[in-house]
Design a protein around this motif. Structure first.
Motif, mmCIF file in Angstrom:
data_model
loop_
_atom_site.group_PDB
_atom_site.id
_atom_site.type_symbol
_atom_site.label_atom_id
_atom_site.label_comp_id
_atom_site.label_asym_id
_atom_site.label_seq_id
_atom_site.Cartn_x
_atom_site.Cartn_y
_atom_site.Cartn_z
ATOM 1 N N ALA A 79 13.844 -3.799 0.054
ATOM 2 C CA ALA A 79 13.096 -3.013 -0.923
ATOM 3 C C ALA A 79 11.703 -2.709 -0.401
ATOM 4 O O ALA A 79 11.153 -3.451 0.407
ATOM 5 C CB ALA A 79 13.017 -3.760 -2.253
ATOM 6 N N ILE A 80 11.174 -1.611 -0.892
ATOM 7 C CA ILE A 80 9.828 -1.158 -0.552
ATOM 8 C C ILE A 80 9.058 -0.989 -1.849
ATOM 9 O O ILE A 80 9.594 -0.454 -2.836
ATOM 10 C CB ILE A 80 9.876 0.199 0.182
ATOM 11 N N LYS A 81 7.818 -1.425 -1.832
ATOM 12 C CA LYS A 81 6.930 -1.225 -2.975
ATOM 13 C C LYS A 81 5.506 -1.104 -2.457
ATOM 14 O O LYS A 81 5.218 -1.533 -1.325
ATOM 15 C CB LYS A 81 7.048 -2.370 -3.973
ATOM 16 N N PRO A 82 4.600 -0.535 -3.250
ATOM 17 C CA PRO A 82 3.206 -0.512 -2.819
ATOM 18 C C PRO A 82 2.721 -1.937 -2.579
ATOM 19 O O PRO A 82 3.120 -2.864 -3.294
ATOM 20 C CB PRO A 82 2.476 0.115 -4.008
ATOM 21 N N CYS A 83 1.890 -2.131 -1.592
ATOM 22 C CA CYS A 83 1.404 -3.468 -1.267
ATOM 23 C C CYS A 83 0.320 -3.872 -2.254
ATOM 24 O O CYS A 83 -0.713 -3.212 -2.369
ATOM 25 C CB CYS A 83 0.866 -3.496 0.165
ATOM 26 N N LEU A 84 0.589 -4.927 -2.993
ATOM 27 C CA LEU A 84 -0.344 -5.465 -3.982
ATOM 28 C C LEU A 84 -0.343 -6.989 -3.863
ATOM 29 O O LEU A 84 0.196 -7.690 -4.717
ATOM 30 C CB LEU A 84 0.049 -5.040 -5.400
ATOM 31 N N LEU A 85 -0.933 -7.490 -2.790
ATOM 32 C CA LEU A 85 -0.958 -8.930 -2.548
ATOM 33 C C LEU A 85 -1.928 -9.608 -3.508
ATOM 34 O O LEU A 85 -3.051 -9.141 -3.685
ATOM 35 C CB LEU A 85 -1.377 -9.219 -1.117
ATOM 36 N N ALA A 86 -1.496 -10.696 -4.075
ATOM 37 C CA ALA A 86 -2.368 -11.488 -4.943
ATOM 38 C C ALA A 86 -3.226 -12.411 -4.082
ATOM 39 O O ALA A 86 -2.783 -12.927 -3.060
ATOM 40 C CB ALA A 86 -1.518 -12.308 -5.910
ATOM 41 N N SER A 87 -4.457 -12.612 -4.533
ATOM 42 C CA SER A 87 -5.359 -13.536 -3.851
ATOM 43 C C SER A 87 -6.092 -14.344 -4.909
ATOM 44 O O SER A 87 -6.874 -13.771 -5.670
ATOM 45 C CB SER A 87 -6.351 -12.756 -2.995
ATOM 46 N N PRO A 88 -5.829 -15.681 -4.967
ATOM 47 C CA PRO A 88 -4.839 -16.424 -4.208
ATOM 48 C C PRO A 88 -3.419 -16.105 -4.680
ATOM 49 O O PRO A 88 -3.290 -15.486 -5.708
ATOM 50 C CB PRO A 88 -5.213 -17.882 -4.490
ATOM 51 N N PRO A 89 -2.411 -16.507 -3.980
ATOM 52 C CA PRO A 89 -2.376 -17.479 -2.899
ATOM 53 C C PRO A 89 -2.730 -16.905 -1.527
ATOM 54 O O PRO A 89 -2.946 -17.662 -0.588
ATOM 55 C CB PRO A 89 -0.936 -17.977 -2.913
ATOM 56 N N ASN A 90 -2.745 -15.578 -1.380
ATOM 57 C CA ASN A 90 -3.059 -14.987 -0.075
ATOM 58 C C ASN A 90 -4.573 -14.962 0.127
ATOM 59 O O ASN A 90 -5.327 -14.841 -0.833
ATOM 60 C CB ASN A 90 -2.505 -13.557 -0.005
ATOM 61 N N PRO A 91 -5.023 -15.044 1.380
ATOM 62 C CA PRO A 91 -6.461 -14.955 1.642
ATOM 63 C C PRO A 91 -7.024 -13.601 1.190
ATOM 64 O O PRO A 91 -6.339 -12.574 1.262
ATOM 65 C CB PRO A 91 -6.559 -15.087 3.167
ATOM 66 N N ASP A 92 -8.270 -13.611 0.751
ATOM 67 C CA ASP A 92 -8.921 -12.378 0.294
ATOM 68 C C ASP A 92 -8.886 -11.288 1.360
ATOM 69 O O ASP A 92 -8.627 -10.129 1.054
ATOM 70 C CB ASP A 92 -10.388 -12.642 -0.085
ATOM 71 N N TRP A 93 -9.167 -11.653 2.613
ATOM 72 C CA TRP A 93 -9.229 -10.650 3.678
ATOM 73 C C TRP A 93 -7.881 -9.968 3.867
ATOM 74 O O TRP A 93 -7.820 -8.773 4.151
ATOM 75 C CB TRP A 93 -9.722 -11.247 5.000
ATOM 76 N N LEU A 94 -6.790 -10.718 3.685
ATOM 77 C CA LEU A 94 -5.455 -10.158 3.861
ATOM 78 C C LEU A 94 -5.154 -9.155 2.741
ATOM 79 O O LEU A 94 -4.654 -8.048 3.003
ATOM 80 C CB LEU A 94 -4.417 -11.286 3.875
ATOM 81 N N ALA A 95 -5.465 -9.531 1.515
ATOM 82 C CA ALA A 95 -5.262 -8.618 0.389
ATOM 83 C C ALA A 95 -6.106 -7.364 0.575
ATOM 84 O O ALA A 95 -5.627 -6.242 0.349
ATOM 85 C CB ALA A 95 -5.603 -9.320 -0.923
#
Length: 190
Positions: A79-95
């Motif tokens: 599946a494909i979706k717009p990238c919407l990483l949560a921070s946390p748990p992901n590092p802020d710079w990655l999001a």
């Protein structure tokens, strides 16, 4: 042409990899939930809520659900979706790096146990990348994987990817990648 039993790969004439239609969703969900149960520790609402309504999650603008099937039925999904990483748990710079309008996230690249090590995952990933930078309108493709799942990290490292962050020892053994879109398209003949 060699037989699938000798090569371990699904013959291209037997495998159909395409955008999911509404009629595919019940079977796709069943495959996804089986992989989730058997390999990924089961359903967690905070991470897997998209499985509760695949149509709303992926059959809409900017999203896609890809299925691979042979004569036995659906073998896997991507599946494909717009990238919407949560921070946390992901590092802020990655999001910040990946939560951009031209970036999508490749998710749910899950293959039924009966179809593994036959090229199904690679075919799904290639088709998903092709859709992402074609009809999807994205320029970059991000993904992460649980390196604790046998074969998951090795699979993504066998693809044209670049590791962007190894989050281990986080609770999910997360390794983050960006796909080399041009290399995938060249390799798949797109």
């Amino acid at each position: 042409m060699s037989s699938p039993q000798r090569t371990g790969l699904v013959e291209p004439s037997e495998l159909v990899v395409a955008l999911a239609a509404p009629a595919d969703l019940v079977e796709a969900e069943a495959v996804m939930r089986e992989v989730l149960r058997a390999d990924l520790g089961g359903y967690r609402a905070q991470w897997h809520r998209d499985l509760d309504n695949l149509e709303a999650a992926y059959l809409r603008r900017g999203c896609a659900l890809i299925v691979a099937r042979d004569e036995s039925g659906i073998l896997g999904t991507a599946a494909i979706k717009p990238c919407l990483l949560a921070s946390p748990p992901n590092p802020d710079w990655l999001a910040h790096e990946y939560n951009q309008p031209g970036v999508c996230q490749l998710v749910r690249v899950w293959v039924a146990a009966r179809a593994r090590r036959r090229g199904v995952g690679r075919a799904l990933a290639e088709r998903a990348v092709g859709w992402s930078v074609g009809p999807g309108g994205y320029r970059r493709v991000y993904l992460h994987t649980d390196a604790g799942v046998p074969g998951a990290e090795a699979f993504w490292r066998s693809m044209p990817t670049r590791e962007v962050h190894d989050g281990r020892p986080d609770p999910f053994n997360t390794v983050h990648f960006e796909i080399d879109v041009d290399a995938v398209l060249r390799a798949s003949g797109c």
